[in-house]
Design an enzyme around this catalytic site. Structure first.
Site, PDB file in Angstrom:
ATOM      1  N   LYS A  41      12.775 -36.054  17.641  1.00 44.78           N
ATOM      2  CA  LYS A  41      14.132 -36.266  17.110  1.00 44.78           C
ATOM      3  C   LYS A  41      14.183 -36.199  15.579  1.00 44.78           C
ATOM      4  O   LYS A  41      13.173 -36.305  14.905  1.00 44.78           O
ATOM      5  CB  LYS A  41      14.699 -37.585  17.638  1.00 44.78           C
ATOM      6  CG  LYS A  41      15.156 -37.396  19.083  1.00 44.78           C
ATOM      7  CD  LYS A  41      15.970 -38.514  19.625  1.00 44.78           C
ATOM      8  CE  LYS A  41      16.442 -38.131  21.034  1.00 44.78           C
ATOM      9  NZ  LYS A  41      16.952 -39.257  21.781  1.00 44.78           N
ATOM     10  N   ARG A  85      10.714 -40.877  27.325  1.00 41.97           N
ATOM     11  CA  ARG A  85      11.306 -39.549  27.596  1.00 41.97           C
ATOM     12  C   ARG A  85      10.783 -38.601  26.524  1.00 41.97           C
ATOM     13  O   ARG A  85      11.126 -38.729  25.359  1.00 41.97           O
ATOM     14  CB  ARG A  85      12.827 -39.645  27.539  1.00 41.97           C
ATOM     15  CG  ARG A  85      13.534 -38.343  27.876  1.00 41.97           C
ATOM     16  CD  ARG A  85      15.047 -38.508  27.770  1.00 41.97           C
ATOM     17  NE  ARG A  85      15.733 -37.283  28.120  1.00 41.97           N
ATOM     18  CZ  ARG A  85      15.922 -36.274  27.280  1.00 41.97           C
ATOM     19  NH1 ARG A  85      15.496 -36.358  26.049  1.00 41.97           N
ATOM     20  NH2 ARG A  85      16.550 -35.194  27.690  1.00 41.97           N
TER      21      ARG A  85
HETATM   22  N1  HH2 Z   1      17.996 -37.834  24.320  1.00 46.85           N
HETATM   23  C1  HH2 Z   1      18.484 -36.612  24.538  1.00 46.85           C
HETATM   24  C2  HH2 Z   1      19.082 -36.290  25.786  1.00 46.85           C
HETATM   25  N2  HH2 Z   1      19.125 -37.190  26.779  1.00 46.85           N
HETATM   26  N3  HH2 Z   1      18.654 -39.346  27.595  1.00 46.85           N
HETATM   27  C3  HH2 Z   1      18.160 -40.577  27.406  1.00 46.85           C
HETATM   28  N4  HH2 Z   1      18.191 -41.483  28.382  1.00 46.85           N
HETATM   29  N5  HH2 Z   1      17.590 -40.948  26.203  1.00 46.85           N
HETATM   30  C4  HH2 Z   1      17.519 -40.087  25.155  1.00 46.85           C
HETATM   31  O1  HH2 Z   1      17.021 -40.497  24.077  1.00 46.85           O
HETATM   32  C5  HH2 Z   1      18.038 -38.767  25.321  1.00 46.85           C
HETATM   33  C6  HH2 Z   1      18.615 -38.428  26.590  1.00 46.85           C
HETATM   34  C7  HH2 Z   1      18.422 -35.583  23.466  1.00 46.85           C
HETATM   35  O2  HH2 Z   1      17.231 -34.847  23.530  1.00 46.85           O
HETATM   36  P1  HH2 Z   1      17.068 -33.421  24.270  1.00 46.85           P
HETATM   37  O3  HH2 Z   1      17.379 -33.494  25.710  1.00 46.85           O
HETATM   38  O4  HH2 Z   1      15.701 -32.926  23.962  1.00 46.85           O
HETATM   39  O5  HH2 Z   1      18.076 -32.477  23.525  1.00 46.85           O
HETATM   40  P2  HH2 Z   1      19.538 -31.980  23.878  1.00 46.85           P
HETATM   41  O6  HH2 Z   1      20.448 -33.149  24.042  1.00 46.85           O
HETATM   42  O7  HH2 Z   1      19.901 -31.136  22.679  1.00 46.85           O
HETATM   43  O8  HH2 Z   1      19.476 -31.178  25.130  1.00 46.85           O
END
Ligand code: HH2
Length: 256
Positions: A201, A235
């Site tokens: 992040k 995660r």
């Molecule tokens: N962070 C992201 C998405 N979903 N869900 C939970 N429970 N906790 C988190 O910290 C979280 C999440 C963001 O990361 P990522 O899926 O890699 O990116 P994007 O939202 O751009 O798909």
């Protein structure tokens, strides 16, 4: 929990797994690398991301779920229609960055026997990082999650199915994220397992100056800090490496 984003625009792996075959291969690899849960998402929630339609979200996640539903699969969604469809198709968990706020979401989860992650966020992805402010970030996030756990339970979702997540980076500055991480132990008062998502992040960009593809070392440091703060689900995008951190942590704690 290993992440597979079936999206063109996720901040770290956007576009890499939009092809269902690539997403399935990625999910299998994460499981082989030691993920206990594979988290599949069809909508990016990164700061500034544009929302997608329910139809498009389902078109992205369902074909992947069909191929890997023998694994414990979590679906990262905030739409009750998507929840219903993926639960019917064999998903084991709903990971909702809106903590089941959408009308019909509580009911969709309550009706099934699935697990659920209730996450805190402040504002909408399009604008949430503009100028987030809190008087007491830990207190506010904690009381929000406490209320959502209570609401979920009174809707028929048993405590044993619930995990909570402070939502690092969701309407939070680097200083807010660090404060949450420093005081993560206080979330134990909620008496449900704690999930932490810090992998790659942008706080790491602030701390290390590194672009997203060079944040592995920082992410592993964050993983260790989250374990120390009591998180029991991490995660992450880099499962194999995070497994090693967990092994070291467990040995240090005397579980060897
Ligand atoms: N962070 C992201 C998405 N979903 N869900 C939970 N429970 N906790 C988190 O910290 C979280 C999440 C963001 O990361 P990522 O899926 O890699 O990116 P994007 O939202 O751009 O798909």
């Amino acid at each position: 929990m290993g992440v597979v984003n079936v999206t063109p625009d996720s901040f770290s792996d956007g576009g890499r797994y939009l092809d269902p075959k690539a997403a399935v291969a990625r999910a299998r690899q994460l499981a082989q690398d030691g993920a206990d849960i594979v988290d599949i998402g069809g909508e990016s929630t990164r700061p500034g991301a544009a929302p997608v339609s329910e139809e498009e979200e389902l078109k992205r996640v369902l074909p992947v779920l069909q191929e890997v539903k023998h694994l414990p699969v979590s679906i990262d969604t905030r739409r009750p229609g998507v929840m219903q469809a993926v639960l019917a198709a064999g998903a084991s968990m709903i990971n909702d960055v809106e903590a089941l706020a959408a009308p019909g979401a509580l009911e969709a989860v309550a009706r099934s026997g699935c697990a659920v992650c209730l996450m805190h966020k402040k504002g909408e992805p399009a604008t949430m990082q503009r100028d987030p402010r809190y008087r007491d970030v830990v207190g506010e996030v904690k009381s929000f999650l406490k209320e959502r756990v209570k609401t979920a339970m009174s809707s028929g979702i048993e405590a044993a199915r619930i995990v909570v997540d402070p939502g690092f980076g969701f309407g939070k500055t680097a200083a807010h994220n660090l404060e949450l991480l420093r005081r993560l132990k206080e979330f134990a008062a909620l008496r449900v397992p704690l999930l932490a998502g810090l992998s790659r992040k942008s706080t790491l960009e602030k701390l290390t100056g590194r672009p997203v593809e060079e944040r592995l070392a920082g992410s592993l440091a964050m993983a260790l800090l989250a374990l120390q703060g009591g998180a029991t689900i991490l995660r992450v995008h880099d499962v194999r490496e995070t497994r090693d951190v967990i092994a070291v942590w467990q040995a240090f704690r005397g579980n060897l």
